[in-house]
Design a protein around this motif. Sequence first.
Motif, PDB file in Angstrom:
ATOM      1  N   SER B  39      58.941  -7.358 -25.006  1.00 15.50           N
ATOM      2  CA  SER B  39      59.401  -6.777 -23.739  1.00 15.50           C
ATOM      3  C   SER B  39      58.786  -7.437 -22.506  1.00 15.50           C
ATOM      4  O   SER B  39      59.380  -7.422 -21.433  1.00 15.50           O
ATOM      5  CB  SER B  39      59.123  -5.271 -23.711  1.00 15.50           C
ATOM      6  OG  SER B  39      57.742  -5.028 -23.857  1.00 15.50           O
ATOM      7  N   LEU B  58      63.776  -5.050 -30.133  1.00 12.07           N
ATOM      8  CA  LEU B  58      62.565  -4.266 -29.883  1.00 12.07           C
ATOM      9  C   LEU B  58      62.325  -3.258 -30.998  1.00 12.07           C
ATOM     10  O   LEU B  58      63.255  -2.607 -31.468  1.00 12.07           O
ATOM     11  CB  LEU B  58      62.685  -3.498 -28.561  1.00 12.07           C
ATOM     12  CG  LEU B  58      62.748  -4.306 -27.263  1.00 12.07           C
ATOM     13  CD1 LEU B  58      63.067  -3.377 -26.103  1.00 12.07           C
ATOM     14  CD2 LEU B  58      61.450  -5.055 -27.006  1.00 12.07           C
ATOM     15  N   GLY B  62      58.102  -1.440 -28.450  1.00  8.21           N
ATOM     16  CA  GLY B  62      58.725  -2.213 -27.372  1.00  8.21           C
ATOM     17  C   GLY B  62      59.680  -1.361 -26.545  1.00  8.21           C
ATOM     18  O   GLY B  62      59.788  -1.540 -25.326  1.00  8.21           O
ATOM     19  N   ILE B  66      59.702  -0.530 -22.420  1.00 13.89           N
ATOM     20  CA  ILE B  66      60.812  -0.571 -21.450  1.00 13.89           C
ATOM     21  C   ILE B  66      60.753   0.665 -20.540  1.00 13.89           C
ATOM     22  O   ILE B  66      60.925   0.571 -19.322  1.00 13.89           O
ATOM     23  CB  ILE B  66      62.177  -0.620 -22.183  1.00 13.89           C
ATOM     24  CG1 ILE B  66      62.274  -1.855 -23.072  1.00 13.89           C
ATOM     25  CG2 ILE B  66      63.343  -0.560 -21.181  1.00 13.89           C
ATOM     26  CD1 ILE B  66      62.282  -3.173 -22.362  1.00 13.89           C
ATOM     27  N   ILE B  82      69.238  -2.753 -25.689  1.00 15.43           N
ATOM     28  CA  ILE B  82      68.210  -2.770 -26.729  1.00 15.43           C
ATOM     29  C   ILE B  82      68.825  -2.966 -28.114  1.00 15.43           C
ATOM     30  O   ILE B  82      69.744  -2.242 -28.502  1.00 15.43           O
ATOM     31  CB  ILE B  82      67.385  -1.468 -26.682  1.00 15.43           C
ATOM     32  CG1 ILE B  82      66.598  -1.417 -25.360  1.00 15.43           C
ATOM     33  CG2 ILE B  82      66.423  -1.372 -27.885  1.00 15.43           C
ATOM     34  CD1 ILE B  82      65.953  -0.098 -25.062  1.00 15.43           C
TER      35      ILE B  82
END
Lengths: 337, 255
Positions: B39, B58, B62, B66, B82
């Motif tokens: 990220s 991710l 992760g 975000i 994502i």
Amino acid sequence: MTRILQSDNLDKCVARWREAGLTVIGPVKNESSSSYAAVEKAAEFDFSLIMPDRSIKELFFPQTEPMLQYTIKKQRIDTSDFTPPPEKRIIFGARPCDASGLAIDDPLFGWDYKDNFWFQRRDTTVIVTIACTKADDFCMCTSLKLVPDSTKGSDVLLRPLQNNKGWQVEELTDRGRDAFNEIADLLQDGSEPAAPTAVVAEKFNLDTCVAWLQKPENFESTFWREISMRCIGCASCTFLCPTCHCFDFQDEGDTYSGIRRKNWDSCSFALFTMHTSGHNPRATQSARWRQRIMHKFNYFPGKFNVNSCSGCGRCSRQCPVDMGITETLQAISTLQP
Amino acid sequence: MVIGYKPGTTADRRRPHFIRTPEEADQLVLDSACITNLSGYLVSEGLLSDEKAVAIFLKPDGIRSINILAAEAQLNIDQILILGFDINDNQVTALEGEKVEEFATLIESIKEQAPDALKNPLLEKIEGMTPKERFTFWQKEFSRCIKCYACRQACPMCYCRRCIVDCNQPQWVNTSSHTLGNFEWNIVRAFHLSGRCVGCGNCDRACPVNIPLRLINAKMAQEVLGSFDHFAGMSHTQEPVLASFKKDDSETFIL
């Protein structure tokens, strides 16, 4: 017949050198990390390491080093110099790439100004190198025209015996001979063969890479941005490198007194070339990575006639995002010149 | 652009990789070795400034990153698509959802497990030490620090364009890696990550001298969870724990 140092005698050698006033240093692994560190007994050495995580450089060019102390008084400023401790040292079990790295940096530290912090340590340190009998995926000395039993930068070269019980001794310099004279009675004549040296595959053609780097138009190539896109801009590669030698001065103290120190610095950092105006001529990470490669394989050899890389592979081995010199030069060697 | 992983130098290594065309998708891999939290690349200079969407692989840690980056106004969640996955017992499973809000239930369940998940035998051992023993422990660990700042550079939360240690007019924090300088750096970073670290382990893995940085960050995560019921990265509107203030705060001082 060659002279042999038996492993069983090493502890006595360590004791003898210590009695003679030498600090004995070698590859040491503790639970989480490895480096060249001082030992009291031979059992502390770890010769099974491909190489210590940290290069030999820090023993000659420490990560932080006091240079002078200053005191500002009403009418005058007093300064006093620091000098490196005058200890005599023997590094037993250096890797050929690490020893070569020191030889590569010698002309740099003695170029327009003789750096006594470096040379005082160089002059009082005996380097006993052990030829490599194994390598890992990151070793690349052969790509740099060196070999796993290179004598460059070493005072003595040891070749591990095939029976793994000692080393063949090859003294290379007077400094090396003096140190081994101290232990002459602990050496034997023998005909035990040496173990074969490690096979290190050539990973790129250096001449092709250098030719590409020397072409002015390739300075602005889009290649640099592509190859360095994942670079996170840390200094792991430069700080672990046995030849990267950039440093910064820092005054630590208050308005009236303090210490001026010499600290490792890295071309990976944005701050490295930041001007006081705020302008940064190397504004992007790709420009910084290009500088590292150009410096090692174009500018440094242009000035000192030797590449600033000994092929240890630490830059790639320890990179948090699996980058490094190998990948970049491999990619360059496939480009059109 | 898609940010994912491709094979690395050795069989167990994966490299962060960026692709821009469908044809390049073959270069990507996804397996249990894809553990780096990617990220941080989203906030690298210029990457999101064209306002185009970016897809990124991710894991749950992760995804939480975000949320924090959005809560701290570092990115616009509408730009982020994502590609969620998780790794359990070396098996990769896909996670449902594309937008960060769709992972709220998942993150809620991670928070419930956090008090146990943050436990660590070595951490407990350190907590059992006297302050002097603890200082000695960290002094030994930090003595290896070479200030390469790999921990900072690998961390998605260390996005400052100019880190406090790089502010040199005057030099607020020593650049030297002596005992004091190493303590200053590692403690400054621990405080700045309190309530923000998702425990992805990027810093710990990046450290070339293997300082157990995860212990410090896990301890701080325990502290903010216990003291403020704050678990980093719950939502993109979550107030940062060290940057929020309540008038009826029971404490009479700030830090």
